[in-house]
Design a protein around this motif. Structure first.
Motif, PDB file in Angstrom:
ATOM      1  N   ASN A  86       1.167  -1.230   0.254  1.00  0.00           N
ATOM      2  CA  ASN A  86       0.153  -0.279   0.242  1.00  0.00           C
ATOM      3  C   ASN A  86       0.687   1.289  -0.202  1.00  0.00           C
ATOM      4  O   ASN A  86       1.381   1.625   1.197  1.00  0.00           O
ATOM      5  CB  ASN A  86      -1.244  -0.195   1.264  1.00  0.00           C
ATOM      6  CG  ASN A  86      -2.266   1.065   1.676  1.00  0.00           C
ATOM      7  OD1 ASN A  86      -1.586   2.425   0.924  1.00  0.00           O
ATOM      8  ND2 ASN A  86      -2.749   0.673   2.126  1.00  0.00           N
ATOM      9  N   GLY A  87       0.951   1.924  -1.512  1.00  0.00           N
ATOM     10  CA  GLY A  87       1.782   3.049  -1.276  1.00  0.00           C
ATOM     11  C   GLY A  87       0.918   4.249  -0.470  1.00  0.00           C
ATOM     12  O   GLY A  87       2.607   4.741   0.017  1.00  0.00           O
ATOM     13  N   ARG A  88       0.565   4.532  -0.794  1.00  0.00           N
ATOM     14  CA  ARG A  88       0.020   5.439  -0.105  1.00  0.00           C
ATOM     15  C   ARG A  88       0.209   5.506   1.146  1.00  0.00           C
ATOM     16  O   ARG A  88       0.516   6.673   2.052  1.00  0.00           O
ATOM     17  CB  ARG A  88      -1.442   5.730  -0.322  1.00  0.00           C
ATOM     18  CG  ARG A  88      -2.438   6.673  -0.083  1.00  0.00           C
ATOM     19  CD  ARG A  88      -4.100   6.906  -0.311  1.00  0.00           C
ATOM     20  NE  ARG A  88      -4.479   8.467  -0.283  1.00  0.00           N
ATOM     21  CZ  ARG A  88      -5.505   8.658  -0.201  1.00  0.00           C
ATOM     22  NH1 ARG A  88      -6.295   7.879  -0.754  1.00  0.00           N
ATOM     23  NH2 ARG A  88      -5.812   9.862  -0.249  1.00  0.00           N
ATOM     24  N   TYR A  89      -0.267   4.461   1.805  1.00  0.00           N
ATOM     25  CA  TYR A  89       0.199   4.236   3.349  1.00  0.00           C
ATOM     26  C   TYR A  89       1.450   4.203   3.397  1.00  0.00           C
ATOM     27  O   TYR A  89       1.774   5.061   4.767  1.00  0.00           O
ATOM     28  CB  TYR A  89      -0.579   2.967   3.650  1.00  0.00           C
ATOM     29  CG  TYR A  89      -0.066   2.661   5.502  1.00  0.00           C
ATOM     30  CD1 TYR A  89      -0.300   2.775   7.157  1.00  0.00           C
ATOM     31  CD2 TYR A  89       1.006   1.385   5.339  1.00  0.00           C
ATOM     32  CE1 TYR A  89      -0.025   2.462   8.248  1.00  0.00           C
ATOM     33  CE2 TYR A  89       0.970   1.054   6.945  1.00  0.00           C
ATOM     34  CZ  TYR A  89       1.378   1.518   7.610  1.00  0.00           C
ATOM     35  OH  TYR A  89       1.779   1.242   8.878  1.00  0.00           O
ATOM     36  N   MET A  90       2.520   3.309   2.737  1.00  0.00           N
ATOM     37  CA  MET A  90       3.621   3.820   2.856  1.00  0.00           C
ATOM     38  C   MET A  90       4.702   5.218   3.113  1.00  0.00           C
ATOM     39  O   MET A  90       5.492   5.747   3.942  1.00  0.00           O
ATOM     40  CB  MET A  90       4.307   2.819   2.505  1.00  0.00           C
ATOM     41  CG  MET A  90       5.968   2.283   2.322  1.00  0.00           C
ATOM     42  SD  MET A  90       6.562   1.550   4.168  1.00  0.00           S
ATOM     43  CE  MET A  90       5.859   0.137   3.770  1.00  0.00           C
ATOM     44  N   MET A  91       3.678   5.906   2.391  1.00  0.00           N
ATOM     45  CA  MET A  91       4.352   7.495   1.929  1.00  0.00           C
ATOM     46  C   MET A  91       4.043   8.319   3.174  1.00  0.00           C
ATOM     47  O   MET A  91       4.979   9.090   3.855  1.00  0.00           O
ATOM     48  CB  MET A  91       3.885   7.711   0.452  1.00  0.00           C
ATOM     49  CG  MET A  91       4.950   6.887  -0.489  1.00  0.00           C
ATOM     50  SD  MET A  91       7.107   7.348   0.019  1.00  0.00           S
ATOM     51  CE  MET A  91       7.253   8.473  -0.557  1.00  0.00           C
ATOM     52  N   ASP A  92       2.666   8.210   3.396  1.00  0.00           N
ATOM     53  CA  ASP A  92       2.368   8.887   4.966  1.00  0.00           C
ATOM     54  C   ASP A  92       2.985   8.538   5.651  1.00  0.00           C
ATOM     55  O   ASP A  92       3.694   9.261   6.871  1.00  0.00           O
ATOM     56  CB  ASP A  92       0.886   8.411   4.970  1.00  0.00           C
ATOM     57  CG  ASP A  92      -0.071   9.456   5.952  1.00  0.00           C
ATOM     58  OD1 ASP A  92       0.336  10.709   5.713  1.00  0.00           O
ATOM     59  OD2 ASP A  92       0.252   8.911   7.303  1.00  0.00           O
ATOM     60  N   ASN A  93       3.007   7.259   6.534  1.00  0.00           N
ATOM     61  CA  ASN A  93       3.872   6.813   7.515  1.00  0.00           C
ATOM     62  C   ASN A  93       5.068   6.888   7.624  1.00  0.00           C
ATOM     63  O   ASN A  93       5.814   7.416   8.121  1.00  0.00           O
ATOM     64  CB  ASN A  93       3.597   5.201   7.388  1.00  0.00           C
ATOM     65  CG  ASN A  93       3.865   5.095   9.289  1.00  0.00           C
ATOM     66  OD1 ASN A  93       2.751   4.795   9.495  1.00  0.00           O
ATOM     67  ND2 ASN A  93       5.130   4.158   9.036  1.00  0.00           N
ATOM     68  N   ASN A  94       5.753   6.672   6.351  1.00  0.00           N
ATOM     69  CA  ASN A  94       7.727   6.508   6.651  1.00  0.00           C
ATOM     70  C   ASN A  94       8.624   8.115   5.790  1.00  0.00           C
ATOM     71  O   ASN A  94       8.994   8.340   6.389  1.00  0.00           O
ATOM     72  CB  ASN A  94       7.708   6.128   5.540  1.00  0.00           C
ATOM     73  CG  ASN A  94       7.875   3.529   6.336  1.00  0.00           C
ATOM     74  OD1 ASN A  94       7.348   4.638   7.320  1.00  0.00           O
ATOM     75  ND2 ASN A  94       8.235   3.462   5.574  1.00  0.00           N
ATOM     76  N   TYR A  95       7.544   8.758   5.583  1.00  0.00           N
ATOM     77  CA  TYR A  95       8.059  10.188   4.208  1.00  0.00           C
ATOM     78  C   TYR A  95       7.085  10.902   5.257  1.00  0.00           C
ATOM     79  O   TYR A  95       8.297  11.939   5.532  1.00  0.00           O
ATOM     80  CB  TYR A  95       7.429   9.933   2.728  1.00  0.00           C
ATOM     81  CG  TYR A  95       7.777  10.924   1.593  1.00  0.00           C
ATOM     82  CD1 TYR A  95       9.788  11.337   1.773  1.00  0.00           C
ATOM     83  CD2 TYR A  95       6.889  11.267   0.985  1.00  0.00           C
ATOM     84  CE1 TYR A  95       9.793  12.257   0.897  1.00  0.00           C
ATOM     85  CE2 TYR A  95       7.856  12.884   0.663  1.00  0.00           C
ATOM     86  CZ  TYR A  95       9.639  13.120   0.642  1.00  0.00           C
ATOM     87  OH  TYR A  95       9.201  14.483  -0.881  1.00  0.00           O
TER      88      TYR A  95
END
Length: 320
Positions: A86-95
C-alpha cells in the motif's frame, strides 16, 4: 528530554536501553501499540512517558512541544514491512511523518537522527556507497526511505542543526520477537532449529549457490553504538551506512546458530516466486564515510553476536 519514535520496537527499544546505560531516563517513547506484543519490549526500559504516534504527530503540528526542552529526536519508527504494497500508507507513514519531524527539529534546532535503510540500494549492482547512482528501490518501503533520504540531502546544505540518517543493513538481536515475518534471519533460524532440529535456507538464485546469498548482518548493539556516537557529536551531519562492511552468507549465519546451540543441520527449499525481482541477494556496506566521520566503535563478529543473541533467546525469550 530525548524523544525516541519507535521506542517500543526492535531497534528503538534497544536504543532506549543504550540511553539508559548513558544515564538518561528523561525519555519520551513514541510508538503504535496496535501490536500489543511490543509492550513487552518496554519492560526493561526506564523512560518518563509514552505517547501514541498519531497523538504525538498532531501535538507537534499543534505546537505542543514548541517550548519543550528537547535534547534530541531519534526517529526510528516506521513501517518496515517490505511486503507491504500500500504505497499511499507507506509514504504517509514513512515519508510525510518523517518530514514533519524533520522540520520541527530544524525549526527548533534539535538534533535529528533517523533510521534509513540499505534497501535503498536495490539489487546492489551499482554498489553500496551513499550516492544517488547506487540507489534503486525494489519495493515501496525502499522507495519511501530513498525519497526521504533525497529530501534530507536537499535540506542538509542549509540545516542549522544536526541531521543524521543511518542506512541500516540487516539488523538482528534482542527485542525483535513481535516482528513476525520481518524478524531477522537469525531469529527465524533459531526457531526453526528449536522446532524441527533443522534450518531451512533458500536454494540458489541470482547466480548464487544454495544458501550462498550474502548480506551485511549487523548486531543491534552495534547499531545502538553508532546512534550514540552521533548523538555525542552534534556537529556531525549527513547520511551514513550503518553496516559492518563485511557480508556473510546465509550458510554462515546458519552454521553460527548451529554452533551456538550445539546441534542441527541445514536443508534447502525452493526460492519463492513472490520474491523474484524483489530480493537483495547481496548487500555489503561501504563503511568509508562512517569511518571518516570518526566512528571507531567497531562491530561484533558474526559468531560472537549470534552466540550472544542465542543466549538472550535461551534465557530471556529474546528480551533485554
Amino acid at each position: 528530554m530525548i524523544i525516541v519514535t519507535g521506542g517500543a520496537g526492535f531497534i528503538g527499544s534497544n536504543l532506549v536501553r543504550g540511553l539508559n546505560e548513558k544515564g538518561r531516563e528523561d525519555i519520551l517513547i513514541v510508538d503504535n501499540l496496535t501490536n500489543g506484543e511490543k509492550c513487552k519490549n518496554m519492560n526493561a526500559l526506564k523512560f518518563n512517558d509514552y505517547i501514541d504516534k498519531e497523538t504525538f504527530k498532531q501535538a507537534v503540528i499543534d505546537g505542543y512541544y514548541d517550548e519543550a526542552d528537547i535534547n534530541a529526536v531519534f526517529h526510528i519508527g516506521a513501517c518496515s514491512d517490505t511486503m507491504e504494497y500500500n504505497g499511499r500508507y507507506m509514504m504517509d507513514n514513512n515519508y510525510e511523518y518523517s518530514k514533519a519531524l524533520l522540520h520541527f527539529c530544524l525549526d527548533h534546532h534539535v538534533p535529528f537522527i533517523y533510521a534509513s535503510s540499505a534497501s535503498v540500494y536495490g539489487n546492489g549492482r551499482n554498489g553500496f556507497k551513499e550516492s544517488p547512482e547506487c540507489e534503486g528501490a525494489l519495493n515501496v518501503y525502499a522507495f519511501s526511505k530513498m525519497q526521504f533520504d533525497r529530501y534530507v540531502s536537499r535540506i542538509l546544505p542549509h540545516a542549522k542543526s544536526q541531521v543524521v540518517g543511518l542506512r541500516y543493513f540487516n539488523v538482528y538481536g534482542p527485542q525483535e520477537m513481535h516482528k513476525g515475518r520481518m524478524a531477522s534471519i537469525v531469529y527465524q533460524l533459531y526457531n526453526q532449529l528449536a522446532k524441527d532440529g533443522a534450518i531451512r535456507l533458500f536454494e540458489g538464485t541470482d547466480g548464487y549457490g544454495n544458501g550462498e546469498q550474502r548480506r551485511d548482518f549487523i548486531y543491534v548493539k552495534d547499531v545502538v553504538k553508532v546512534n550514540l556516537y552521533f548523538w555525542q557529536k552534534p556537529k556531525q551531519s549527513g547520511i551514513f551506512n550503518c553496516g559492518t562492511g563485511q557480508a556473510h552468507t546465509f550458510n554462515a549465519v546458519a552454521e553460527s546458530v548451529i554452533r551456538a546451540k550445539g546441534h542441527g543441520k541445514i536443508e534447502y527449499i525452493p526460492f519463492p516466486e513472490t520474491l523474484q525481482g524483489k530480493y537483495q541477494s547481496f548487500t555489503e556496506a561501504d563503511p568509508s564515510k562512517l569511518l571518516a566521520a570518526g566512528y571507531n566503535g567497531g562491530f561484533h563478529t558474526l559468531e560472537d553476536a549470534v552466540k550472544d543473541y542465542c543466549q538472550y533467546l535461551d534465557e530471556k525469550g529474546g528480551y533485554l
